[in-house]
Scaffold this active site. Structure first.
Site, mmCIF file in Angstrom:
data_model
loop_
_atom_site.group_PDB
_atom_site.id
_atom_site.type_symbol
_atom_site.label_atom_id
_atom_site.label_comp_id
_atom_site.label_asym_id
_atom_site.label_seq_id
_atom_site.Cartn_x
_atom_site.Cartn_y
_atom_site.Cartn_z
ATOM 1 N N SER A 134 0.767 -1.110 0.010
ATOM 2 C CA SER A 134 -0.261 -0.344 -0.257
ATOM 3 C C SER A 134 0.830 1.381 -0.230
ATOM 4 O O SER A 134 1.994 1.140 0.783
ATOM 5 C CB SER A 134 -1.333 0.405 1.557
ATOM 6 O OG SER A 134 -1.392 1.470 1.183
ATOM 7 N N ARG A 183 -26.496 -11.767 -42.560
ATOM 8 C CA ARG A 183 -25.968 -11.107 -42.058
ATOM 9 C C ARG A 183 -26.090 -10.234 -41.048
ATOM 10 O O ARG A 183 -26.351 -8.589 -42.146
ATOM 11 C CB ARG A 183 -24.192 -11.023 -41.785
ATOM 12 C CG ARG A 183 -23.163 -10.372 -41.743
ATOM 13 C CD ARG A 183 -21.955 -10.859 -42.117
ATOM 14 N NE ARG A 183 -21.591 -11.750 -43.381
ATOM 15 C CZ ARG A 183 -20.906 -11.369 -44.502
ATOM 16 N NH1 ARG A 183 -21.990 -10.863 -44.496
ATOM 17 N NH2 ARG A 183 -20.897 -13.062 -45.299
#
Length: 426
Positions: free
Chosen positions: A281, A320
């Site tokens: 951290s 399509r």
């Protein structure tokens, strides 16, 4: 940039370094699919050559090794909505400059044939790697479940202490998730796509020797690519893509559940597991954050939305669709990336797990639930045996052991007779 994105980019960089220059640069930029498209175009040349009894090996080799212009491919997508027209233009120019004849380049195919087939190649290879990492994670969990089958702990439901169980049962539950994810991958087929402009194969039939040309070419293409021959075009019938996306999501969610438990069990408030490694951290130097499990949880939270995109795109139209097919591309690619990162990072995390048995024992002793007696341990033994048996059966399936079920193995014995302890002697 998130940790998951960084992991994906590092993997891409390793892949790019292995490939070197040339088409690799374009392949990286477009998610690894361009390389697959070159393989598909080359294999289609070989299929035509086989059908017409001629040699196309030089042309196919040149296509596979083509040095592509990534910037022009980007411009091609902008202009044409799909990468294949520009890809074919570059391939024809490259072959012409090398003096190699290839009259059957892209013959009988449409853009969707190339994109879909390359997508299936990419999915197959990606999920093969995912499966290997799942097996590694499952093997580790098998050992942990076996070793900790009698180590008591408190089991929780709805966030509260519920009843006595064992650490081995918790690991067995995780192992079941791994097995289910492997089963989802093993249940897939990866079909080749070849149907021409509107899926009928008419163009190939006109160029070839008759009405069976398309079927013959599709079979050759499937065999050469190592894909399944569906004996049909599936341009607007998108269940094959949805199945792949669903399997990748199953991997992400199964591993996300395990990762979330890892975060909880290794935290100071529980402390029944320890994780080696971890991240730091910037503001709290005492912290060691469980970065890998956090990435896996994050991936699991992202996956359902991507699956929803693929499922929505499956509601297609015409021969399509306009937009639906295009929406699949990034969602499917990202799902495969997430599954790969999750499987790799979870397997590595499990290798660093240490069990804190005494902490778990103290939690049980300090709880309001009854302790683990002989019945508890016998029940735990049964759960662990079943999870190990199911994992071993599923892991054996790709090697050809497809007869029987999870209660039988190659020697005719129940797997738990050779790999797990009897319920009667917990």
């Amino acid at each position: 940039m998130s940790a998951g994105e960084a992991d994906s980019r590092q993997a891409d960089a390793r892949e790019s370094g292995a490939r070197g220059t040339g088409s690799g640069a374009a392949s990286d930029e477009f998610g690894g699919l361009v390389r697959g498209m070159l393989v598909v175009e080359a294999e289609l040349l070989r299929a035509w050559a086989s059908l017409e009894s001629r040699d196309a090996s030089a042309a196919a080799t040149d296509v596979e090794a083509a040095d592509l212009d990534a910037a022009a491919l980007r411009d091609g997508i902008e202009a044409d909505g799909v990468i294949v027209p520009e890809l074919v233009r570059q391939l024809r120019a490259s072959l012409a400059s090398a003096g190699v004849e290839a009259p059957r380049l892209h013959a009988g195919a449409t853009s969707q044939d190339i994109v879909d087939s390359a997508s299936m190649l990419h999915a197959r290879d990606a999920l093969t790697a995912v499966r290997a990492d799942l097996v590694a994670a499952g093997t580790r969990l098998q050992g942990l479940a076996d070793a900790e089958r009698r180590s008591p702990r408190v089991a929780y439901t709805l966030g509260r202490q519920a009843a006595a169980s064992t650490i081995g049962v918790q690991f067995a539950g995780w192992l079941d998730g791994i097995t289910s994810a492997i089963a989802a991958i093993d249940g897939l087929t990866f079909p080749v796509q070849f149907g021409g402009a509107v899926g009928t194969g008419e163009a190939a039939d006109r160029l070839g020797s008759g009405a069976q040309t398309t079927s013959i070419l599709r079979a050759h293409l499937a065999a050469g690519l190592g894909l399944h021959d569906p004996r049909r075009a599936w341009h607007a019938e998108r269940t094959p893509v949805l199945a792949v996306a669903s399997a990748a999501t199953a991997v992400c969610t199964a591993l996300g559940r395990i990762a979330r438990d890892l975060v909880t069990a290794s935290g100071e408030r529980v402390g029944e597991l320890s994780l080696g490694g971890g991240g730091t951290s910037s503001a709290m130097p005492h912290k060691q954050n469980p970065v890998a499990p956090i990435v896996v949880v994050s991936n699991a939270l992202q996956a359902p939305g991507l699956l929803a995109t693929v499922a929505s795109a499956a509601i297609s139209q015409d021969e399509r669709p306009a937009g639906e097919w295009h929406a699949e591309w990034d969602a499917l690619r990202r799902l495969l990336e997430l599954a790969g990162v999750s499987a790799r990072r979870l397997a590595a995390s499990l290798d660093r797990v240490t069990v804190e048995r005494e902490t778990a024992r103290h939690h049980l002793a300090d709880s309001a639930v009854a302790g683990a007696d002989q019945v508890t341990l016998q029940a735990a033994n049964r759960v662990v045996n079943a999870a190990i048996s199911r994992f071993l059966y599923q892991d054996a399936r790709p090697d050809g052991d497809r007869d029987g079920g999870p209660d039988s193995d190659r020697d005719g014995k129940r797997p738990e007779q050779t790999t797990a302890r009897s319920e009667e002697t917990p």
